[in-house]
Design a protein around this motif. Sequence first.
Motif, PDB file in Angstrom:
ATOM      1  N   LEU A 263       0.843  -1.190   0.000  1.00  0.00           N
ATOM      2  CA  LEU A 263       0.000   0.000   0.000  1.00  0.00           C
ATOM      3  C   LEU A 263       0.879   1.240   0.000  1.00  0.00           C
ATOM      4  O   LEU A 263       1.890   1.297   0.692  1.00  0.00           O
ATOM      5  CB  LEU A 263      -0.904  -0.024   1.234  1.00  0.00           C
ATOM      6  CG  LEU A 263      -1.930   1.079   1.442  1.00  0.00           C
ATOM      7  CD1 LEU A 263      -3.114   0.529   2.230  1.00  0.00           C
ATOM      8  CD2 LEU A 263      -1.342   2.270   2.189  1.00  0.00           C
ATOM      9  N   VAL A 264       0.483   2.241  -0.772  1.00  0.00           N
ATOM     10  CA  VAL A 264       1.187   3.525  -0.812  1.00  0.00           C
ATOM     11  C   VAL A 264       0.171   4.642  -0.616  1.00  0.00           C
ATOM     12  O   VAL A 264      -0.900   4.639  -1.231  1.00  0.00           O
ATOM     13  CB  VAL A 264       1.919   3.727  -2.155  1.00  0.00           C
ATOM     14  CG1 VAL A 264       2.372   5.180  -2.315  1.00  0.00           C
ATOM     15  CG2 VAL A 264       3.119   2.801  -2.260  1.00  0.00           C
ATOM     16  N   SER A 265       0.497   5.588   0.252  1.00  0.00           N
ATOM     17  CA  SER A 265      -0.316   6.790   0.397  1.00  0.00           C
ATOM     18  C   SER A 265       0.590   8.000   0.240  1.00  0.00           C
ATOM     19  O   SER A 265       1.724   8.008   0.725  1.00  0.00           O
ATOM     20  CB  SER A 265      -1.014   6.826   1.759  1.00  0.00           C
ATOM     21  OG  SER A 265      -0.081   6.778   2.818  1.00  0.00           O
ATOM     22  N   ILE A 266       0.100   9.020  -0.468  1.00  0.00           N
ATOM     23  CA  ILE A 266       0.860  10.254  -0.641  1.00  0.00           C
ATOM     24  C   ILE A 266      -0.065  11.432  -0.372  1.00  0.00           C
ATOM     25  O   ILE A 266      -1.278  11.351  -0.545  1.00  0.00           O
ATOM     26  CB  ILE A 266       1.476  10.397  -2.050  1.00  0.00           C
ATOM     27  CG1 ILE A 266       0.374  10.538  -3.115  1.00  0.00           C
ATOM     28  CG2 ILE A 266       2.383   9.223  -2.375  1.00  0.00           C
ATOM     29  CD1 ILE A 266       0.895  10.943  -4.480  1.00  0.00           C
ATOM     30  N   MET A 267       0.522  12.546   0.055  1.00  0.00           N
ATOM     31  CA  MET A 267      -0.241  13.772   0.241  1.00  0.00           C
ATOM     32  C   MET A 267       0.587  14.957  -0.224  1.00  0.00           C
ATOM     33  O   MET A 267       1.807  14.928  -0.233  1.00  0.00           O
ATOM     34  CB  MET A 267      -0.631  13.963   1.716  1.00  0.00           C
ATOM     35  CG  MET A 267      -1.525  12.851   2.265  1.00  0.00           C
ATOM     36  SD  MET A 267      -2.273  13.239   3.867  1.00  0.00           S
ATOM     37  CE  MET A 267      -3.640  14.292   3.344  1.00  0.00           C
TER      38      MET A 267
END
Length: 372
Positions: A263-267
Amino acid sequence: MWTKIVPVTALIASVSLTGGTAYATPSTPVGGEALGSRGLVAPEGVKKPPKTQATSFVIADVDTGQVLAAKDAHGRYLPASTLKTLTALTLIPKLDKNRKIRPSKNACNQEGTAVGLSVKATYKVDDLFKALMMSSGNDAAMALAETNGGLAQTMRDMNAEAKRLQANDTVAKTPSGLDKPGQSSSAYDLALIARAGLANPEFKRYISTKTSTFPAPRGHYEISNHNKLLWRYKGMVGVKNGWTSKAQGSFVGAATRGGHTILVSIMRHEGYFWEEVADLLDWGFSVRGKATPVGQLVDPLPAAQAAPQPGASAPATTQVTPAVQPPLLDTAAKKQTDSSRTIGAVVIGGGLLFGLIWLGYGIRRRRGRSRL
C-alpha cells in the motif's frame, strides 16, 4: 498560500471529543517513534525509496502492517477526495446497499466533481457507493450522508471511526473531502483507513471496479474509475485519489503480487503522480521481507475503548433532506524539526516538541474545487 499542520508528539496526552466520546491522544507517534520524523524514514541495507514530489508518503505491507518507508507520515494536510475512503468505510456497514433513495436538491447541487445525481431519479445505496469511490461524486457523498440520518450524524460517525482506527491525525468536516477549515488527515492515517477498507469485501469491490452502468432519470449511462493505475499497474486493487486547489494531489492505493499486498499513500503532490506511485509500489514489493520496518500500521482500538456511535437510519425509499453540521472539537497539533539522525537500522527525526494547539490553520473559507 497553504498552511501545513503537523500532529502532536508530546510528553503529555491530550483528549479529543468526537460525538461525546473521549479518546486519549498517544504521547508518542502512532505506529512508532521513527514515524514522528518530518524527513525521510527508510531502512538501511536496502536501496532507498524512489524520489517523489509528494510532501508526505507512507509505503506499507498490508499483510503484516509493517511500514517499510515514510516521509512526514503524521504530517497533517487537507485530504481532498481521499477522505471518501473514511466515508465509505464508515457508512458501508450502516446502510443497506439495496435500499433505494431519491436524493435531495442539496445533494444534487454539491460543488466540484459529481456523478450527476438528479432529484427525479431513484438510486440504490449500492449505486451511490460506486459513484463515491469510482467517480468521486461529491453529490453521492452528500446523498449517502443524508441517508445515514443527516450530515451532523455522519460527521460524528466518521470521526468516531477515525478514532477507533487510531487515525488521530484525521478530522473530518465533510463527507466528500471538499476543503473546510479544520479538516485534516495524514499519509499514515490514509494507510490505516485503506488497510481497514481492504478487509471489507464491499469496500474492495467498489474501489476495484473499473466501469459500471449508473442510473439516470431515463435509462443508464456508464461511469469509470478515476484511479488510472487500475488500467496501468499490474495487480492494482485500487483505493482512491483526490485533488483540490488547496490540498493539491493526494492518493492512497494498494496492489497485490505473488500473494502479497503493498500500500502507498501520498499527500500534497503538486503534479502528475501516477508514475511516482507506481515506482513506490515497485520499491515496496522489492524490499518486503528484506528490510527492517520503520514502523507499524496499528490495529483498531478494542470495542470497549471505541464504542460505535448510534446510527440514525431513516426507513425505506424517501426523499432525503439535509441537516446542519455542528462544529467538532479540533485536536492539538505537534511541531517538529526537519533534522534527522540514524539510530540502529532506521533514520528518525530529531527531538520531540510539545504541541498544544492548532498552529496557524489559516485556510480561507473559500473552498478549492475538487477535481478527483
